[in-house]
Enzyme design. Structure first.
Site, PDB file in Angstrom:
ATOM      1  N   ASN A  28     -38.076 -46.288 -20.002  1.00  0.00           N
ATOM      2  CA  ASN A  28     -39.229 -46.927 -19.348  1.00  0.00           C
ATOM      3  C   ASN A  28     -39.959 -47.852 -20.317  1.00  0.00           C
ATOM      4  O   ASN A  28     -40.447 -48.918 -19.911  1.00  0.00           O
ATOM      5  CB  ASN A  28     -40.174 -45.878 -18.765  1.00  0.00           C
ATOM      6  CG  ASN A  28     -39.713 -45.415 -17.400  1.00  0.00           C
ATOM      7  OD1 ASN A  28     -39.808 -46.144 -16.418  1.00  0.00           O
ATOM      8  ND2 ASN A  28     -39.179 -44.205 -17.338  1.00  0.00           N
ATOM      9  N   MET A  44     -44.405 -35.597 -22.634  1.00  0.00           N
ATOM     10  CA  MET A  44     -44.215 -34.249 -22.088  1.00  0.00           C
ATOM     11  C   MET A  44     -45.354 -33.294 -22.449  1.00  0.00           C
ATOM     12  O   MET A  44     -45.124 -32.117 -22.704  1.00  0.00           O
ATOM     13  CB  MET A  44     -42.865 -33.689 -22.579  1.00  0.00           C
ATOM     14  CG  MET A  44     -41.677 -34.536 -22.187  1.00  0.00           C
ATOM     15  SD  MET A  44     -41.568 -34.806 -20.408  1.00  0.00           S
ATOM     16  CE  MET A  44     -40.992 -33.190 -19.901  1.00  0.00           C
ATOM     17  N   ILE A  95     -49.555 -32.151 -21.447  1.00  0.00           N
ATOM     18  CA  ILE A  95     -50.730 -32.293 -20.592  1.00  0.00           C
ATOM     19  C   ILE A  95     -51.904 -32.707 -21.470  1.00  0.00           C
ATOM     20  O   ILE A  95     -52.167 -32.071 -22.498  1.00  0.00           O
ATOM     21  CB  ILE A  95     -51.082 -30.941 -19.908  1.00  0.00           C
ATOM     22  CG1 ILE A  95     -49.862 -30.370 -19.201  1.00  0.00           C
ATOM     23  CG2 ILE A  95     -52.275 -31.112 -18.977  1.00  0.00           C
ATOM     24  CD1 ILE A  95     -49.498 -31.039 -17.925  1.00  0.00           C
ATOM     25  N   LEU A  96     -52.590 -33.749 -21.079  1.00  0.00           N
ATOM     26  CA  LEU A  96     -53.724 -34.231 -21.873  1.00  0.00           C
ATOM     27  C   LEU A  96     -55.011 -33.573 -21.391  1.00  0.00           C
ATOM     28  O   LEU A  96     -55.208 -33.365 -20.191  1.00  0.00           O
ATOM     29  CB  LEU A  96     -53.804 -35.750 -21.761  1.00  0.00           C
ATOM     30  CG  LEU A  96     -52.594 -36.451 -22.411  1.00  0.00           C
ATOM     31  CD1 LEU A  96     -52.475 -37.890 -21.922  1.00  0.00           C
ATOM     32  CD2 LEU A  96     -52.689 -36.390 -23.926  1.00  0.00           C
ATOM     33  N   ASN A 119     -49.290 -42.891 -15.386  1.00  0.00           N
ATOM     34  CA  ASN A 119     -48.098 -42.078 -15.643  1.00  0.00           C
ATOM     35  C   ASN A 119     -47.013 -42.472 -14.653  1.00  0.00           C
ATOM     36  O   ASN A 119     -47.299 -42.838 -13.514  1.00  0.00           O
ATOM     37  CB  ASN A 119     -48.456 -40.594 -15.449  1.00  0.00           C
ATOM     38  CG  ASN A 119     -47.277 -39.672 -15.715  1.00  0.00           C
ATOM     39  OD1 ASN A 119     -46.586 -39.795 -16.734  1.00  0.00           O
ATOM     40  ND2 ASN A 119     -47.035 -38.730 -14.803  1.00  0.00           N
ATOM     41  N   HIS A 154     -43.795 -40.884 -12.690  1.00  0.00           N
ATOM     42  CA  HIS A 154     -43.273 -39.556 -12.338  1.00  0.00           C
ATOM     43  C   HIS A 154     -42.079 -39.732 -11.395  1.00  0.00           C
ATOM     44  O   HIS A 154     -42.166 -40.497 -10.425  1.00  0.00           O
ATOM     45  CB  HIS A 154     -44.370 -38.739 -11.651  1.00  0.00           C
ATOM     46  CG  HIS A 154     -43.917 -37.360 -11.285  1.00  0.00           C
ATOM     47  ND1 HIS A 154     -43.862 -36.334 -12.193  1.00  0.00           N
ATOM     48  CD2 HIS A 154     -43.463 -36.854 -10.112  1.00  0.00           C
ATOM     49  CE1 HIS A 154     -43.398 -35.247 -11.600  1.00  0.00           C
ATOM     50  NE2 HIS A 154     -43.149 -35.529 -10.336  1.00  0.00           N
ATOM     51  N   ASP A 177     -50.140 -34.366 -12.341  1.00  0.00           N
ATOM     52  CA  ASP A 177     -49.499 -35.318 -11.415  1.00  0.00           C
ATOM     53  C   ASP A 177     -50.300 -35.492 -10.120  1.00  0.00           C
ATOM     54  O   ASP A 177     -49.716 -35.663  -9.041  1.00  0.00           O
ATOM     55  CB  ASP A 177     -48.060 -34.860 -11.079  1.00  0.00           C
ATOM     56  CG  ASP A 177     -47.184 -34.735 -12.317  1.00  0.00           C
ATOM     57  OD1 ASP A 177     -47.338 -35.539 -13.245  1.00  0.00           O
ATOM     58  OD2 ASP A 177     -46.334 -33.817 -12.349  1.00  0.00           O
ATOM     59  N   GLU A 211     -37.966 -46.602 -11.220  1.00  0.00           N
ATOM     60  CA  GLU A 211     -39.052 -46.431 -12.199  1.00  0.00           C
ATOM     61  C   GLU A 211     -39.192 -47.698 -13.041  1.00  0.00           C
ATOM     62  O   GLU A 211     -40.300 -48.184 -13.285  1.00  0.00           O
ATOM     63  CB  GLU A 211     -38.756 -45.246 -13.134  1.00  0.00           C
ATOM     64  CG  GLU A 211     -38.736 -43.904 -12.466  1.00  0.00           C
ATOM     65  CD  GLU A 211     -38.471 -42.779 -13.465  1.00  0.00           C
ATOM     66  OE1 GLU A 211     -38.921 -42.861 -14.616  1.00  0.00           O
ATOM     67  OE2 GLU A 211     -37.793 -41.804 -13.082  1.00  0.00           O
TER      68      GLU A 211
HETATM   69  C1  GRF Z   1     -38.698 -40.516 -16.562  1.00  0.00           C
HETATM   70  O1  GRF Z   1     -37.871 -39.962 -15.597  1.00  0.00           O
HETATM   71  C2  GRF Z   1     -40.140 -40.416 -16.163  1.00  0.00           C
HETATM   72  O2  GRF Z   1     -40.319 -40.530 -14.794  1.00  0.00           O
HETATM   73  C3  GRF Z   1     -40.503 -39.030 -16.622  1.00  0.00           C
HETATM   74  O3  GRF Z   1     -39.841 -38.894 -17.853  1.00  0.00           O
HETATM   75  C4  GRF Z   1     -38.682 -39.717 -17.858  1.00  0.00           C
HETATM   76  C5  GRF Z   1     -38.759 -40.600 -19.058  1.00  0.00           C
HETATM   77  O4  GRF Z   1     -37.573 -41.336 -19.232  1.00  0.00           O
HETATM   78  N1  GRF Z   1     -41.928 -38.885 -16.688  1.00  0.00           N
HETATM   79  P1  GRF Z   1     -37.453 -42.409 -20.386  1.00  0.00           P
HETATM   80  O5  GRF Z   1     -37.770 -41.703 -21.706  1.00  0.00           O
HETATM   81  O6  GRF Z   1     -38.438 -43.499 -20.109  1.00  0.00           O
HETATM   82  O7  GRF Z   1     -36.042 -42.882 -20.342  1.00  0.00           O
END
Ligand code: GRF
Length: 222
Positions: free
Chosen positions: A14, A90, A92-93, A107, A109, A145, A174
């Site tokens: 991402n 990964m 929680i803030l 975020n 998701h 979320d 995404e």
């Molecule tokens: C993605 O699937 C995102 O939706 C989730 O974590 C993953 C991150 O993937 N929150 P990457 O590290 O961006 O490839």
């Protein structure tokens, strides 16, 4: 134009989508820093490969969660970050961190929220038997979320899907909607009314710019 800071724990596809969108001029943003809580995360190599500043901030390096988050806040503030993008972060803030960036944390998701919040969501969507799933970009609030939804994309579940094939189909979406959401924020087009986010605001003042006046925050589209 918006200065962004990316928080990520994993491989960073991402982040790559954001980098590509900036390079292709689909997104008017400057990636000021990429912060990871994992020293070995692939996201760090991607950032370094594009000469983006990286920082590793490990939870184990701090006595308390607050001290850990204070360090992240300091790094982000020092670099003038206006929007914090959680791209596979990964952790929680805490409310204190969120208060440092009011309505300025988003975020990505990999499900159609509010279905399948939390972890292993592609696996859970397959097991549940849904025919469609997808992904969601949302503002981060104090729940898990649960924040106001900015953009969603729908993805069909095929009969032969495995977690891997379904995840890949979702991931492609995404990579499309995360840069789009950042661009809407960058253009100050997002208008937030309660839980609803409208992308019809004229370029100008955006979410979080008027936090000292909550009424203005709600009606900041004009
Ligand atoms: C993605 O699937 C995102 O939706 C989730 O974590 C993953 C991150 O993937 N929150 P990457 O590290 O961006 O490839």
């Amino acid at each position: 134009m918006v200065n962004i800071g990316v928080l990520a724990s994993g491989r960073g596809t991402n982040l790559q989508a954001i980098i590509d969108a900036v390079r292709d001029k689909r997104l008017d943003a400057s990636i000021r820093v990429v912060i990871s809580d994992h020293p070995g995360a692939g996201v760090l190599e991607r950032a370094k490969g594009c000469s983006i500043e990286t920082r590793v901030v490990e939870r184990s390096g701090f006595p308390t969660k607050k001290a850990f988050e204070d360090e992240i806040t300091k790094v982000l503030k020092e670099r003038g970050v206006e929007l914090v993008v959680l791209a596979g972060f990964m952790r929680i803030l805490s409310p204190t961190f969120l208060d440092a960036f009011p309505m300025k944390i988003i975020n990505i998701h990999p499900s159609l929220l509010p279905s399948f919040s939390g972890l292993e969501v592609q696996k859970r969507a397959l097991e549940y038997g849904v025919k469609f799933t997808g992904c969601t970009v949302h503002f981060v609030d104090k729940g898990m979320d649960t924040g106001p939804i900015i953009i969603q994309a729908v993805v069909p579940v095929e009969d032969g899907d495995t977690v891997e094939t379904l995840s890949a189909r979702i991931l492609a979406e995404e990579h499309r909607i995360l840069p789009q959401a950042i661009e809407l924020f960058s253009q100050r087009r997002l208008r937030v009314e309660g839980r609803r986010v409208f992308a019809d605001g004229r370029p100008g003042r955006g979410p979080g710019d008027a936090v000292e006046n909550p009424v203005a925050l709600i009606f900041n589209g004009g």
